[in-house]
Design a protein around this motif. Structure first.
Motif, mmCIF file in Angstrom:
data_model
loop_
_atom_site.group_PDB
_atom_site.id
_atom_site.type_symbol
_atom_site.label_atom_id
_atom_site.label_comp_id
_atom_site.label_asym_id
_atom_site.label_seq_id
_atom_site.Cartn_x
_atom_site.Cartn_y
_atom_site.Cartn_z
ATOM 1 N N LEU A 108 28.636 22.661 9.864
ATOM 2 C CA LEU A 108 29.924 22.758 8.987
ATOM 3 C C LEU A 108 30.445 24.109 9.308
ATOM 4 O O LEU A 108 31.744 24.196 9.271
ATOM 5 N N ALA A 109 29.805 25.208 9.108
ATOM 6 C CA ALA A 109 30.475 26.570 9.274
ATOM 7 C C ALA A 109 31.074 26.807 10.524
ATOM 8 O O ALA A 109 32.128 27.413 10.676
ATOM 9 N N ILE A 110 30.492 26.350 11.627
ATOM 10 C CA ILE A 110 31.139 26.480 12.862
ATOM 11 C C ILE A 110 32.520 25.757 12.903
ATOM 12 O O ILE A 110 33.467 26.302 13.436
ATOM 13 N N ALA A 111 32.225 24.536 12.573
ATOM 14 C CA ALA A 111 33.623 23.775 12.428
ATOM 15 C C ALA A 111 34.828 24.455 11.645
ATOM 16 O O ALA A 111 35.928 24.367 11.985
ATOM 17 N N VAL A 118 35.602 17.607 10.723
ATOM 18 C CA VAL A 118 34.169 17.124 10.857
ATOM 19 C C VAL A 118 34.090 15.739 10.306
ATOM 20 O O VAL A 118 34.241 15.235 9.362
ATOM 21 N N THR A 119 33.664 14.992 11.262
ATOM 22 C CA THR A 119 33.227 13.306 10.841
ATOM 23 C C THR A 119 31.889 13.205 11.012
ATOM 24 O O THR A 119 30.953 13.755 11.972
ATOM 25 N N MET A 120 31.270 12.668 9.966
ATOM 26 C CA MET A 120 29.862 12.316 10.220
ATOM 27 C C MET A 120 29.757 10.844 10.131
ATOM 28 O O MET A 120 30.339 10.105 9.302
ATOM 29 N N LEU A 121 28.591 10.635 11.193
ATOM 30 C CA LEU A 121 28.238 9.148 11.445
ATOM 31 C C LEU A 121 26.925 8.984 10.921
ATOM 32 O O LEU A 121 25.869 9.712 11.521
ATOM 33 N N ARG A 122 26.572 7.881 10.106
ATOM 34 C CA ARG A 122 25.495 7.915 9.333
ATOM 35 C C ARG A 122 24.670 6.543 10.107
ATOM 36 O O ARG A 122 25.467 5.550 10.168
ATOM 37 N N ALA A 158 21.888 12.765 1.819
ATOM 38 C CA ALA A 158 22.800 12.351 2.862
ATOM 39 C C ALA A 158 23.583 11.303 2.751
ATOM 40 O O ALA A 158 23.928 10.432 3.393
ATOM 41 N N GLY A 159 23.947 11.031 1.285
ATOM 42 C CA GLY A 159 24.711 9.877 1.060
ATOM 43 C C GLY A 159 26.114 10.202 1.362
ATOM 44 O O GLY A 159 26.501 11.575 1.663
ATOM 45 N N ALA A 160 27.062 9.243 1.374
ATOM 46 C CA ALA A 160 28.417 9.424 1.905
ATOM 47 C C ALA A 160 28.900 10.785 0.988
ATOM 48 O O ALA A 160 29.958 11.582 1.309
ATOM 49 N N ASP A 161 29.156 10.519 -0.522
ATOM 50 C CA ASP A 161 29.575 11.421 -1.333
ATOM 51 C C ASP A 161 29.096 13.121 -1.059
ATOM 52 O O ASP A 161 29.817 13.814 -0.938
ATOM 53 N N ARG A 162 27.639 12.994 -0.907
ATOM 54 C CA ARG A 162 27.206 14.282 -0.899
ATOM 55 C C ARG A 162 27.815 15.003 0.387
ATOM 56 O O ARG A 162 28.430 15.902 0.564
ATOM 57 N N LEU A 163 27.994 14.052 1.848
ATOM 58 C CA LEU A 163 28.338 14.556 2.905
ATOM 59 C C LEU A 163 29.916 15.055 2.696
ATOM 60 O O LEU A 163 30.259 15.897 3.189
ATOM 61 N N SER A 165 31.296 16.186 0.036
ATOM 62 C CA SER A 165 31.252 17.346 -0.830
ATOM 63 C C SER A 165 30.848 18.580 -0.043
ATOM 64 O O SER A 165 31.382 19.597 -0.446
ATOM 65 N N GLU A 166 30.160 18.520 0.921
ATOM 66 C CA GLU A 166 29.562 19.351 1.956
ATOM 67 C C GLU A 166 30.993 19.639 2.827
ATOM 68 O O GLU A 166 30.730 20.897 3.434
ATOM 69 N N GLY A 167 31.797 18.929 3.009
ATOM 70 C CA GLY A 167 33.003 19.313 3.921
ATOM 71 C C GLY A 167 33.304 18.119 5.072
ATOM 72 O O GLY A 167 34.191 18.531 5.737
ATOM 73 N N ALA A 168 32.703 17.244 4.888
ATOM 74 C CA ALA A 168 33.120 16.146 5.875
ATOM 75 C C ALA A 168 34.495 15.531 5.861
ATOM 76 O O ALA A 168 34.911 14.985 4.416
ATOM 77 N N ALA A 169 35.302 15.604 6.596
ATOM 78 C CA ALA A 169 36.536 14.799 6.552
ATOM 79 C C ALA A 169 36.588 13.426 6.425
ATOM 80 O O ALA A 169 37.364 12.856 5.647
ATOM 81 N N ALA A 170 35.525 12.917 6.991
ATOM 82 C CA ALA A 170 35.384 11.406 7.119
ATOM 83 C C ALA A 170 33.821 11.023 7.271
ATOM 84 O O ALA A 170 33.362 11.899 8.021
ATOM 85 N N VAL A 171 33.411 10.113 6.749
ATOM 86 C CA VAL A 171 32.097 9.650 6.829
ATOM 87 C C VAL A 171 32.006 8.336 6.964
ATOM 88 O O VAL A 171 32.519 7.351 6.433
ATOM 89 N N HIS A 172 31.247 7.672 8.024
ATOM 90 C CA HIS A 172 31.203 6.292 8.522
ATOM 91 C C HIS A 172 29.595 6.026 8.799
ATOM 92 O O HIS A 172 29.220 6.686 9.417
#
Length: 193
Positions: A108-111, A118-122, A158-163, A165-172
Motif C-alpha cells: 500500500l505504501a508503494i502504491a 489499489v485493487t484487492m482480489l480476495r 482480511a475482510g472487505a471492510d478492513r481492506l 480501511s487500509e487503503g484499497a480503492a476496490a475489493v472483489h
C-alpha cells in the motif's frame, strides 16, 4: 483441452495500478493469474509472485535456508519489481498470501508513492476446499497446518471492510471451487485496463 470460458455479462474493470491478491495457500491465486495470462488479460511481466522470486533466488524447489533472511530478500525483490511496474505506469499484480495487514502495508505504501489505485482480489475458499486443493498440488514447503493458520488469519484480518480501511480503492471476491468456477471462468469475470 480447456474449453472457452462462457461470456460474463459485465466483467469487473480493474484500473491500471496495483492489484493485490489476498488468500491463503492453495486458494487458487496462482491458477487464477495463469488463466489471466493465458487469456491475455494481463501480460506475464505484470505478475510479481513471491513464490517465483523465491524459486529464482533459491532454486525450485527452494533450498533450505534461514527463513527470515530469505523472506527479507524475496520481499525486497518483490517490492523492487512492483516499483518498476508502477513507475512505468503499468499494472502490477502482487501474488503472495497477503492475509495480514503487515503483509499489505508495504504494498500500500508503494502504491501511494505513485498515486496508483489499489485493487484487492480476495480468494475466500472454505477450509475443506483449501485442504483439498492443498493435497492436490503437492507443495512440501507448505503444510496443512500452514493452510489452516493462514485461512484463520484471513478470516480475522482480511475482510472487505478492513481492506478498504487500509487503503484499497476496490475489493472483489474471486469466484472459485465453492461456486463451481474454474480459474479460466474466474478470469473472465475481470477486465484489466
Amino acid at each position: 483441452m480447456d474449453r472457452p470460458a462462457p461470456a460474463v455479462a459485465r466483467p469487473i474493470r480493474i484500473p491500471v495500478g496495483l492489484v493485490v491478491l489476498v488468500g491463503p495457500p492453495a486458494s487458487g491465486k496462482t491458477s487464477f493469474v495463469r488463466a489471466l495470462i493465458a487469456r491475455r488479460k494481463i501480460d506475464a511481466e505484470a505478475l510479481v509472485s513471491s513464490d517465483e522470486i523465491r524459486a529464482e533466488l533459491l532454486g525450485d524447489p527452494p533450498a533450505e535456508s534461514d527463513s527470515d533472511e530469505v523472506d527479507a530478500r524475496v520481499f525486497e525483490e518483490r517490492d523492487r519489481r512492483v516499483v518498476a511496474r508502477l513507475a512505468a505506469g503499468r499494472c502490477a499484480v502482487a501474488e503472495s498470501t497477503n492475509v495480514t495487514p503487515q503483509a499489505r502495508v508495504r504494498l500500500l505504501a508503494i502504491a501511494r508513492r505513485f498515486d496508483a489505485p489499489v485493487t484487492m482480489l480476495r480468494f475466500t475458499s472454505d477450509i475443506t476446499d483449501l485442504l483439498q486443493q492443498h493435497s492436490e498440488r503437492g507443495r512440501p514447503d507448505v503444510t496443512a497446518a500452514d493452510v489452516r493458520t493462514s485461512a484463520a488469519i484471513m478470516a480475522r484480518e482480511a475482510g472487505a471492510d478492513r481492506l478498504h480501511s487500509e487503503g484499497a480503492a476496490a475489493v472483489h471476491d474471486v469466484p472459485g471451487r465453492r461456486q463451481g468456477v474454474t480459474p479460466a471462468v474466474a478470469a473472465e469475470h475481470f477486465a484489466f485496463c
